[in-house]
Motif scaffolding. Structure first.
Motif, PDB file in Angstrom:
ATOM      1  N   LEU A 113     -13.352 -24.160  14.573  1.00  0.00           N
ATOM      2  CA  LEU A 113     -12.596 -25.307  14.048  1.00  0.00           C
ATOM      3  C   LEU A 113     -11.381 -24.840  13.270  1.00  0.00           C
ATOM      4  O   LEU A 113     -11.403 -23.763  12.663  1.00  0.00           O
ATOM      5  CB  LEU A 113     -13.484 -26.200  13.172  1.00  0.00           C
ATOM      6  CG  LEU A 113     -14.036 -25.622  11.885  1.00  0.00           C
ATOM      7  CD1 LEU A 113     -13.690 -26.495  10.720  1.00  0.00           C
ATOM      8  CD2 LEU A 113     -15.541 -25.487  12.023  1.00  0.00           C
ATOM      9  N   ASP A 114     -10.365 -25.670  13.316  1.00  0.00           N
ATOM     10  CA  ASP A 114      -9.091 -25.285  12.734  1.00  0.00           C
ATOM     11  C   ASP A 114      -8.491 -26.509  12.052  1.00  0.00           C
ATOM     12  O   ASP A 114      -8.421 -27.594  12.647  1.00  0.00           O
ATOM     13  CB  ASP A 114      -8.204 -24.788  13.894  1.00  0.00           C
ATOM     14  CG  ASP A 114      -6.859 -24.279  13.434  1.00  0.00           C
ATOM     15  OD1 ASP A 114      -6.651 -23.063  13.461  1.00  0.00           O
ATOM     16  OD2 ASP A 114      -6.007 -25.128  13.069  1.00  0.00           O
ATOM     17  N   ILE A 115      -8.065 -26.344  10.801  1.00  0.00           N
ATOM     18  CA  ILE A 115      -7.501 -27.482  10.058  1.00  0.00           C
ATOM     19  C   ILE A 115      -6.189 -27.909  10.724  1.00  0.00           C
ATOM     20  O   ILE A 115      -5.395 -27.069  11.143  1.00  0.00           O
ATOM     21  CB  ILE A 115      -7.240 -27.093   8.587  1.00  0.00           C
ATOM     22  CG1 ILE A 115      -8.548 -26.640   7.926  1.00  0.00           C
ATOM     23  CG2 ILE A 115      -6.620 -28.247   7.809  1.00  0.00           C
ATOM     24  CD1 ILE A 115      -8.384 -26.136   6.516  1.00  0.00           C
ATOM     25  N   ASP A 116      -6.016 -29.229  10.810  1.00  0.00           N
ATOM     26  CA  ASP A 116      -4.797 -29.745  11.451  1.00  0.00           C
ATOM     27  C   ASP A 116      -3.617 -29.723  10.477  1.00  0.00           C
ATOM     28  O   ASP A 116      -3.756 -30.079   9.300  1.00  0.00           O
ATOM     29  CB  ASP A 116      -5.046 -31.192  11.929  1.00  0.00           C
ATOM     30  CG  ASP A 116      -6.149 -31.244  12.997  1.00  0.00           C
ATOM     31  OD1 ASP A 116      -6.235 -30.284  13.795  1.00  0.00           O
ATOM     32  OD2 ASP A 116      -6.911 -32.232  13.019  1.00  0.00           O
ATOM     33  N   VAL A 133      -7.899 -26.225  -0.538  1.00  0.00           N
ATOM     34  CA  VAL A 133      -8.337 -27.015   0.625  1.00  0.00           C
ATOM     35  C   VAL A 133      -9.309 -26.190   1.468  1.00  0.00           C
ATOM     36  O   VAL A 133     -10.347 -26.688   1.921  1.00  0.00           O
ATOM     37  CB  VAL A 133      -7.119 -27.491   1.461  1.00  0.00           C
ATOM     38  CG1 VAL A 133      -7.562 -28.034   2.814  1.00  0.00           C
ATOM     39  CG2 VAL A 133      -6.331 -28.561   0.705  1.00  0.00           C
ATOM     40  N   LEU A 134      -8.987 -24.900   1.663  1.00  0.00           N
ATOM     41  CA  LEU A 134      -9.879 -24.032   2.458  1.00  0.00           C
ATOM     42  C   LEU A 134     -11.262 -23.949   1.814  1.00  0.00           C
ATOM     43  O   LEU A 134     -12.285 -24.033   2.491  1.00  0.00           O
ATOM     44  CB  LEU A 134      -9.282 -22.619   2.590  1.00  0.00           C
ATOM     45  CG  LEU A 134      -7.992 -22.492   3.412  1.00  0.00           C
ATOM     46  CD1 LEU A 134      -7.415 -21.085   3.314  1.00  0.00           C
ATOM     47  CD2 LEU A 134      -8.244 -22.849   4.877  1.00  0.00           C
ATOM     48  N   GLU A 157      -6.741 -20.492   8.791  1.00  0.00           N
ATOM     49  CA  GLU A 157      -7.408 -21.787   8.583  1.00  0.00           C
ATOM     50  C   GLU A 157      -8.354 -22.067   9.737  1.00  0.00           C
ATOM     51  O   GLU A 157      -8.658 -23.202  10.068  1.00  0.00           O
ATOM     52  CB  GLU A 157      -6.357 -22.892   8.375  1.00  0.00           C
ATOM     53  CG  GLU A 157      -5.772 -23.541   9.598  1.00  0.00           C
ATOM     54  CD  GLU A 157      -4.754 -22.690  10.358  1.00  0.00           C
ATOM     55  OE1 GLU A 157      -4.808 -21.447  10.284  1.00  0.00           O
ATOM     56  OE2 GLU A 157      -3.917 -23.284  11.063  1.00  0.00           O
ATOM     57  N   GLU A 158      -8.839 -20.975  10.358  1.00  0.00           N
ATOM     58  CA  GLU A 158      -9.758 -21.108  11.502  1.00  0.00           C
ATOM     59  C   GLU A 158     -11.150 -20.609  11.114  1.00  0.00           C
ATOM     60  O   GLU A 158     -11.307 -19.498  10.623  1.00  0.00           O
ATOM     61  CB  GLU A 158      -9.216 -20.313  12.695  1.00  0.00           C
ATOM     62  CG  GLU A 158      -9.976 -20.579  13.966  1.00  0.00           C
ATOM     63  CD  GLU A 158      -9.328 -19.944  15.195  1.00  0.00           C
ATOM     64  OE1 GLU A 158      -8.130 -20.187  15.433  1.00  0.00           O
ATOM     65  OE2 GLU A 158     -10.023 -19.194  15.895  1.00  0.00           O
TER      66      GLU A 158
END
Ligand SMILES: Nc1nc2c(ncn2[C@@H]2O[C@H](COP(=O)(O)OP(=O)(O)OP(=O)(O)O)[C@@H](O)[C@H]2O)c(=O)[nH]1
Length: 258
Positions: A113-116, A133-134, A157-158
């Motif tokens: 998953l990766d943050i948009d 946020v991470l 961010e993955e």
């Protein structure tokens, strides 16, 4: 240094005692003096031995304490070598090791998953907010996974979730729940209403190469980004192997969730 040098005084006292014993006509005074010398040396030896034992006990204690600290340090270093220092989850190397370990004897579902639009968060609110946020994302991941799977951070961010012995269908359901949990609530560290993430999933049978499993999940993630983000995509190419002819396989790749 030999024993005679070390115990020179004691050896002398012992020899004169033997001399007295071996004499047929030794007087009472001679016996008394020999015994007195032996007693003094014996007493001194006892005192020295006690001191040495106490010192060696102290050294043993110090050594045990040092060993304990060394073991603690080794396990701290081992932990640090395997974990991401920002979020505390497995780092990239550990994710690969752990996944390869699982795949030796288990099938494995893998969520990537990766943050948009994470770059925008950094650009607008600064790197420290991005870091927060991470960290908060990992908290949300943990609470929605509720102990299922192992979380790792494989890039900026993955993130990954390793799910040994979990079917693709179940992994898709798990990823959907995580996606909803992330998108549903506002992040306390981030003033905007929503942070979202995109998800790619692959399923691999025992003995599959993890690079391959990761590549397929990453390609599914790319598709999720391409199809609008905040969504889950799963690679089904491996499942198709059993049902499709080779010709069909060449044309089919991924399934898309709504
Ligand atoms: N705060 C913070 N940012 C990081 C870290 N590692 C990587 N980044 C940032 O993550 C951002 C990733 O940006 P992109 O690869 O363009 O992806 P994106 O903006 O999320 O866009 P999409 O993935 O396409 O939705 C870059 O701005 C990196 O600088 C980190 O440890 N902390």
């Amino acid at each position: 240094m030999n024993d005679n040098d070390l115990f020179e005084a004691e050896t002398a006292a012992l020899n004169s005692a033997y001399d007295v014993i071996s004499k047929d006509d030794a007087s009472g005074d001679e016996y008394r003096i020999a015994l007195d010398n032996l007693a003094k040396d014996f007493h001194r030896l006892m005192r020295e031995t006690r001191r040495l034992i106490a010192r060696s006990d102290r050294k043993e204690l110090e050594l045990n304490t040092l060993n304990f600290k060394l073991e603690q340090l080794t396990s701290e270093l081992d932990y640090k070598a395997r974990h991401d220092n920002l979020t505390g989850v497995l780092n990239r190397g550990a994710v690969f090791d752990q996944a390869e370990h699982y795949l030796k004897s288990n099938p494995l579902s893998l969520i990537v998953l990766d943050i948009d639009f994470f770059k925008r968060i950094n650009d607008e609110f600064g790197h420290p907010t991005g870091d927060a946020v991470l960290r908060e994302l990992v908290k949300k991941l943990k609470s929605s996974l509720n102990g299922v799977g192992e979380i790792g951070r494989v890039g900026g961010e993955e993130f990954t979730v390793l799910l040994p012995n979990i079917s693709l269908d179940d992994a898709i359901e798990i990823a959907e729940n995580v996606r909803l949990a992330i998108a549903a609530e506002t992040f306390t560290c981030f003033p905007r209403p929503h942070v979202t993430a995109s998800f790619g999933i692959s399923w691999s049978d025992t003995n599959c190469d993890f690079e391959n499993a990761y590549g397929r999940a990453d390609a599914a993630l790319y598709k999720a980004k391409h199809n609008g983000r905040n969504r889950v995509e799963a690679d089904i190419s491996i499942l198709q192997l059993t049902t499709l002819e080779p010709q069909q396989l060449a044309n089919e790749n991924f399934s898309t969730l709504g």
